[in-house]
Design an enzyme around this catalytic site. Structure first.
Site, PDB file in Angstrom:
ATOM      1  CE  LYS A  25      -3.763  -0.281   2.317  1.00  0.00           C
ATOM      2  NZ  LYS A  25      -4.479  -0.579   3.564  1.00  0.00           N
ATOM      3  NE  ARG A  95      -7.189   2.822   4.685  1.00  0.00           N
ATOM      4  CZ  ARG A  95      -7.609   4.053   4.433  1.00  0.00           C
ATOM      5  NH1 ARG A  95      -6.752   5.059   4.397  1.00  0.00           N
ATOM      6  NH2 ARG A  95      -8.900   4.277   4.216  1.00  0.00           N
ATOM      7  N   GLY A 104      -8.081  -7.132   4.660  1.00  0.00           N
ATOM      8  CA  GLY A 104      -8.946  -7.214   5.834  1.00  0.00           C
ATOM      9  C   GLY A 104      -8.351  -7.926   7.034  1.00  0.00           C
ATOM     10  CG  MET A 106      -2.795  -7.122   9.900  1.00  0.00           C
ATOM     11  SD  MET A 106      -1.071  -6.773   9.653  1.00  0.00           S
ATOM     12  CE  MET A 106      -1.037  -6.484   7.917  1.00  0.00           C
ATOM     13  NE  ARG A 345      -6.121  -4.651  -2.513  1.00  0.00           N
ATOM     14  CZ  ARG A 345      -6.644  -4.725  -1.295  1.00  0.00           C
ATOM     15  NH1 ARG A 345      -5.873  -4.654  -0.244  1.00  0.00           N
ATOM     16  NH2 ARG A 345      -7.931  -4.893  -1.130  1.00  0.00           N
ATOM     17  CG  HIS A 465      -7.813 -44.938  -1.962  1.00  0.00           C
ATOM     18  ND1 HIS A 465      -9.136 -44.998  -2.341  1.00  0.00           N
ATOM     19  CD2 HIS A 465      -7.129 -45.711  -2.837  1.00  0.00           C
ATOM     20  CE1 HIS A 465      -9.247 -45.797  -3.391  1.00  0.00           C
ATOM     21  NE2 HIS A 465      -8.042 -46.244  -3.717  1.00  0.00           N
ATOM     22  NE  ARG A 586      -0.349 -45.130  -7.776  1.00  0.00           N
ATOM     23  CZ  ARG A 586      -0.305 -43.791  -7.837  1.00  0.00           C
ATOM     24  NH1 ARG A 586      -1.029 -43.150  -8.720  1.00  0.00           N
ATOM     25  NH2 ARG A 586       0.452 -43.110  -6.997  1.00  0.00           N
ATOM     26  NE  ARG A 642       3.433 -48.978  -9.103  1.00  0.00           N
ATOM     27  CZ  ARG A 642       2.966 -48.143  -8.185  1.00  0.00           C
ATOM     28  NH1 ARG A 642       3.744 -47.192  -7.686  1.00  0.00           N
ATOM     29  NH2 ARG A 642       1.715 -48.225  -7.779  1.00  0.00           N
ATOM     30  CD  GLU A 772       8.132 -46.666  -4.784  1.00  0.00           C
ATOM     31  OE1 GLU A 772       7.195 -45.877  -4.591  1.00  0.00           O
ATOM     32  OE2 GLU A 772       7.973 -47.763  -5.345  1.00  0.00           O
ATOM     33  CB  SER A 791       9.771 -43.092 -12.332  1.00  0.00           C
ATOM     34  OG  SER A 791       8.689 -42.220 -12.081  1.00  0.00           O
ATOM     35  N   GLY A 793       9.306 -42.004  -6.864  1.00  0.00           N
ATOM     36  CA  GLY A 793       8.017 -42.213  -6.203  1.00  0.00           C
ATOM     37  C   GLY A 793       8.051 -41.383  -4.932  1.00  0.00           C
ATOM     38  CB  THR A 794       7.933 -37.742  -4.448  1.00  0.00           C
ATOM     39  OG1 THR A 794       6.820 -37.573  -5.321  1.00  0.00           O
ATOM     40  CG2 THR A 794       9.222 -37.416  -5.180  1.00  0.00           C
ATOM     41  CG  ASN A 795       2.900 -40.323  -3.611  1.00  0.00           C
ATOM     42  OD1 ASN A 795       3.015 -39.114  -3.639  1.00  0.00           O
ATOM     43  ND2 ASN A 795       2.158 -40.997  -4.480  1.00  0.00           N
ATOM     44  CG  ASP A 796       5.843 -45.612  -1.169  1.00  0.00           C
ATOM     45  OD1 ASP A 796       5.349 -45.758  -0.037  1.00  0.00           O
ATOM     46  OD2 ASP A 796       5.364 -46.139  -2.190  1.00  0.00           O
ATOM     47  CB  CYS A 858       5.251 -41.220 -11.322  1.00  0.00           C
ATOM     48  SG  CYS A 858       5.987 -42.565 -10.383  1.00  0.00           S
ATOM     49  CE1 TYR A 878       8.070 -39.249 -16.212  1.00  0.00           C
ATOM     50  CE2 TYR A 878      10.051 -39.639 -17.497  1.00  0.00           C
ATOM     51  CZ  TYR A 878       9.074 -40.092 -16.623  1.00  0.00           C
ATOM     52  OH  TYR A 878       9.099 -41.382 -16.164  1.00  0.00           O
TER      53      TYR A 878
END
Ligand code: PEP
Ligand code: MG
Length: 901
Positions: A25, A95, A104, A106, A345, A465, A586, A642, A772, A791, A793-796, A858, A878
């Protein structure tokens, strides 16, 4: 050190580039004043002072006082008024304003500088008593609340000031504030002062300087109020110094005739149309427009009411857009026919408005294609593709949500509540629309999930899931709605005492997490309608702008984008969205449909290898057919397929009724099934007998799957469509695991090629692995010796790298994020400092051992913009994500490339 910066026409000490120091601001007020736009003069106290205040228990830097004094004098000079003077009083607004706008969050105080004496002088100077006392009562109200802390004690209590205001209105029979006379307002002022003194134990300060310091400190304090902290957490705003304080000469929109105030956007914030969009109120001040007490008028009516002011305002509108080269959100006040700008803004807007405004600005020559690509927030981009709840319908019928959960998968849906996947399928078969409501979902529910309009769960987080599968299907989902008590037996849900029975209508908003107990109209995304041939491109401006914009995105992108897909239908959707191949199929998801689950269960229940092989032989043709469908839909694009990954117990029912059904179908004793389920029971199945461990103990499973892939590939090749299968071994931790599985796959592949009379040049298959398990990342050079691709497996990898069970971490991760241990849920946004290091290490080690190693990701992070930026920088080839996230990933990849230029 300079703590205070002056702004005013032609005399600004700061400019628009100083957002860090002056807040958005303050920087923009300085910039506007520098452009010759009428801005009431004032000064900005820097964000550094706020930081000092936080770090020194509320003390300010020594030099601050003198600098404020000096700037007050400058302000008096600029306005010809004097602060605290009864003859010609200078009044100011105070302000907050941080570098990133937090609308809104502060506090603001207006009309500061008034007291019992000055108000009388103001009344005679303005020739308007009513105006003077209205200003004073507003100051008392804001100051009493914000600075002196006189607020309702509990949420149920009324606001102490509103309570008095209502009482005075009732006494004189007024319904609107504007109906109160000067005398009424005087009484109101006396009562406000009294309630402050009684409840706070101190009187409202009559000394304007004391008021000013109180207000400045209140703004600094508000930086850490709970709602501001929550806003920053929700919007991933971190690393700011604090808020600046803007002290600005008051101009009055409530001084009677020819006065007013308004807010506007230089383009439509909902649609992006290049039309002036806003509203205003005559004879009103500040908050009145947004507070909803009086209904404001559309901005176009100002053209009639005050044509000159309107013309000046539209001139400023184009000047600001030309200058800032983006849509602006502005606030203005008209004081006796004189227009003042109070704020500008960058406007917040919907994904639709982002797309349209940026594409049109490129056409207008205002910005470059690269700027358009860099600006559109990738996080919100998928909202363009989801069906939407009709907001007009909600507003017209004044509907309110009955409860809320996590906004797990975007889109709106409306249908009958059902509590089992089976029921969902039966009703869907009859053409009914259903919302599947489960405590949580499992792979067994997939049939019901795929026919549901929307999915709701009471438990589970953003990678549960339900959330993952719903996002994959582009199905709206609200997950983890903890207030839902679902009674499967009674077939009803209770929410805070209200019951919803099976078959009653629910509507869900996957954008917000809202759940409604009513039918609401749902509209499909136009982009999808065009991509699926239900609508013509020429009939959809949205589609045409989307297609043009994505062309600009792909010009800049270097990172590939693939999709996680298990069916030809998903592949087709993903390809329409621009996917360049499959990054993860999968295969286990295919085993749940129709007869397959029976053969799968037969395989699991088999006593020996011969029994397993017999069951696998039944599965082979079905798998082959699946893969053929996928290869055809890909039309020559690569497919990473896989081998079986989940623990086998996931394919068996755990309840007695389900076990009896399976016993009947398979013609075995129910005890045999129960025993098998018990034998397969694991304490932490996500670390148990799954992934390549299945293929190592039962190589015949991998054999069957490799055969199905290769046979399908040969068949599709023979039909004239080229194929590029990439067989992927999951959950490898040790290179010897991979070596053993690779041997099986290559042996079978060579057998099939020979049988089919084809060569590897014709079916150029690859064998690779998921990374993974942390051990695989740390020994990636060895692993690369056996893998043609990795590849991630960033979840595991997140589960094992951080030590969080993917199934259970939802219970405490919210607290972790709230406490700042992790900035965001590490299952959603890659933990770059930890898990990210494993990724980088594996890339470096892997490529050292095999320079042409192909690298992809993946896990769910493949669709998350901040993580995609990381993967781009780490040098991956990728990312792969669910079909509906493909355009988001393309955009994020282009932004990553631009950021590095
Ligand atoms: C992963 O672990 O990141 C992955 C893609 O596999 P899944 O989620 O199926 O375990
Ligand atoms: Mg995995």
């Amino acid at each position: 050190m300079k703590h205070v910066y002056f702004f005013g026409e032609g005399r600004s000490e700061g400019d628009g580039s100083m957002k860090e120091l002056l807040g958005g601001k303050g920087a923009n007020l300085a910039e506007m004043a520098g452009l010759g736009i009428p801005v009431p003069p004032g000064f900005t106290i820097t964000t550094q002072v706020c930081r000092h205040y936080q770090e020194h228990e509320g003390a300010h830097p020594e030099a601050l006082e003198a600098q404020i004094e000096k700037h007050l004098q400058l302000l008096e000079g600029a306005t010809g008024k004097a602060f605290g003077d009864a003859d010609c009083p200078l009044l100011v607004s105070v302000r907050s304003g941080a570098a990133v706008s937090m609308p809104g969050m502060m506090d603001t105080i207006l009309n500061l500088g008034l007291n019992d004496e000055i108000v009388a002088a103001l009344a005679s100077a303005a020739g308007d008593e009513r105006f003077a006392y209205d200003s004073y009562r507003r100051l008392l109200q804001m100051y009493g609340d914000v600075v002196m802390g006189l607020k309702p004690e509990t949420e149920a209590d009324p606001d102490p000031f509103e309570e008095i205001l209502d009482a005075v209105k009732a006494e004189v029979g007024a319904t609107l504030d504007t109906e109160l006379s000067a005398e009424d307002l005087k009484r109101l002022v006396e009562r406000f002062k009294k309630v402050i003194e009684q409840k706070v134990g101190r009187a409202f300060p009559q000394d304007p300087k004391e008021q000013l310091w109180g207000a400045i400190e209140a703004v600094f304090r508000s930086w850490d109020n709970p709602r501001a902290m929550k806003y920053r957490a929700l919007n991933n705003i971190a690393g700011l110094l604090g808020t600046a304080v803007n002290v600005q000469a008051m101009v009055f929109g409530n001084m009677g005739e020819g006065c007013g105030t308004g807010v506007a956007f230089t383009r439509d914030p909902a649609t992006g149309e290049n039309a002036f969009y806003g509203e205003y109120l005559m004879n009103a001040q500040g908050e009145d427009v947004v507070a909803g007490i009086r209904t404001p008028k559309p901005i176009i009516e100002l053209a009639e009411e005050m044509p000159q002011v309107y013309e000046q305002l539209t001139g400023i509108r184009s000047k600001l857009e030309q200058h800032y080269r983006d849509m602006q959100d502005i606030e203005f006040t008209i004081e006796r026919g004189q227009l003042y700008m109070l704020q500008t803004r960058t406007g917040k807007r919907t994904a639709f408005s982002w797309l349209r405004s940026q594409v049109e600005m490129v056409h207008e020559g205002l910005i470059t294609k690269e700027e358009a690509v860099a600006r559109i927030p990738a996080d919100d981009y998928s909202k363009l593709f989801a069906p939407i709840l009709d907001q007009e319908d909600i507003a017209n019928r004044k509907l309110v949500p009955m409860t809320q959960g996590l906004n797990a998968s975007p889109g709106g849906a409306s249908g009958q509540a059902v509590f089992s996947a089976e029921e969902a399928e039966q009703r869907a078969e009859r053409g009914e629309k259903v919302i599947l409501v489960r405590i949580e979902t499992s792979p067994e529910d997939i049939g019901g999930m795929s026919v549901a309009q929307g999915i709701v769960t009471a438990r589970g987080g953003m990678t549960s899931h339900a959330a993952v599968v719903a996002r994959g299907m582009g199905c709206p989902c609200v997950a983890g709605a903890g207030e839902l008590h679902i009674d499967y037996g009674a077939r009803e849900i209770t929410v805070r005492g209200t019951k919803i029975r099976e078959g009653e209508t629910l509507s869900i908003d996957g954008f917000t997490g809202d759940i409604y107990s009513a039918a609401i109209t749902v509209k499909p995304s136009e982009i999808l309608q065009v991509l699926t041939g239900q609508m013509k491109a020429e009939d959809s401006l949205l589609y045409r702008q989307y297609a043009e914009f994505m062309g600009w995105v792909d010009e800049r992108r270097t990172l590939g984008v693939r999709t996680n897909a298990d069916s030809p239908r998903d592949v087709a959707t993903a390809v329409a969205f621009g996917a360049e191949g499959i990054g993860l199929t999968r295969t286990e998801h295919m085993f749940f449909e129709g007869d397959r689950i029976v053969a799968m269960r037969e395989m699991i229940l088999a006593e020996d290898e011969a029994g397993r092989r017999a069951a696998l032989a039944k599965l082979l043709p079905m798998q082959r057919e699946d893969f053929e469908g996928i290869f055809c839909a890909l039309d020559g694009r690569p497919a990473t397929i896989r081998l079986l990954d989940p623990p086998l117990h996931e394919f068996l029912p755990h309840d007695a009724e389900g076990q009896r059904d399976v016993a009947d179908v398979l013609g075995v004793k129910v005890e045999a099934i129960r025993e098998k389920v018990e034998a397969l029971d694991e304490v932490n199945p996500m670390l148990g007998h799954r992934g390549c461990r299945l293929g190592i103990t039962y190589p015949e499973i991998s054999e069957m799957q490799a055969r199905a892939v290769l046979e399908a590939a040969c068949a599709v090749h023979k039909a004239g469509i080229s194929v590029r299968p990439e067989i992927m071994i999951p959950l490898v931790g040790h290179v010897r695991e991979l070596a053993l599985q690779r041997e099986v796959v290559v042996r079978v592949a060579e057998e099939v090629l020979k049988e089919q009379g084809l060569s590897k040049a014709e079916i150029p298959y690859l064998v690779g692995t998921m990374i993974e398990v942390p051990r695989a990342a740390m020994t990636a050079d060895e692993v690369a010796g056996e893998a043609e691709f990795f590849s991630f497996g960033t979840n595991d990898l997140t589960q094992m790298g951080c030590g969080f069970s993917r199934d259970d971490a939802g219970r405490f991760l919210k607290t972790y994020v709230a406490q700042g241990i992790y900035d965001r849920d590490p299952f959603q946004a890659l933990d770059q400092g930890g898990v990210g290091k494993l990724v980088r290490m594996a890339c470096e080690l892997g490529r050292k051992a095999r320079p042409n190693l192909k690298l992809g990701i993946c896990g769910e992070h493949g669709g998350d913009p901040s993580s995609i930026r990381f993967f781009h920088d780490a040098g991956l080839d990728y990312v792969s994500c669910s079909p509906f996230r493909v355009p988001v990933a393309r955009l994020a990849a282009a932004q990553a490339a631009l950021a590095n230029e």
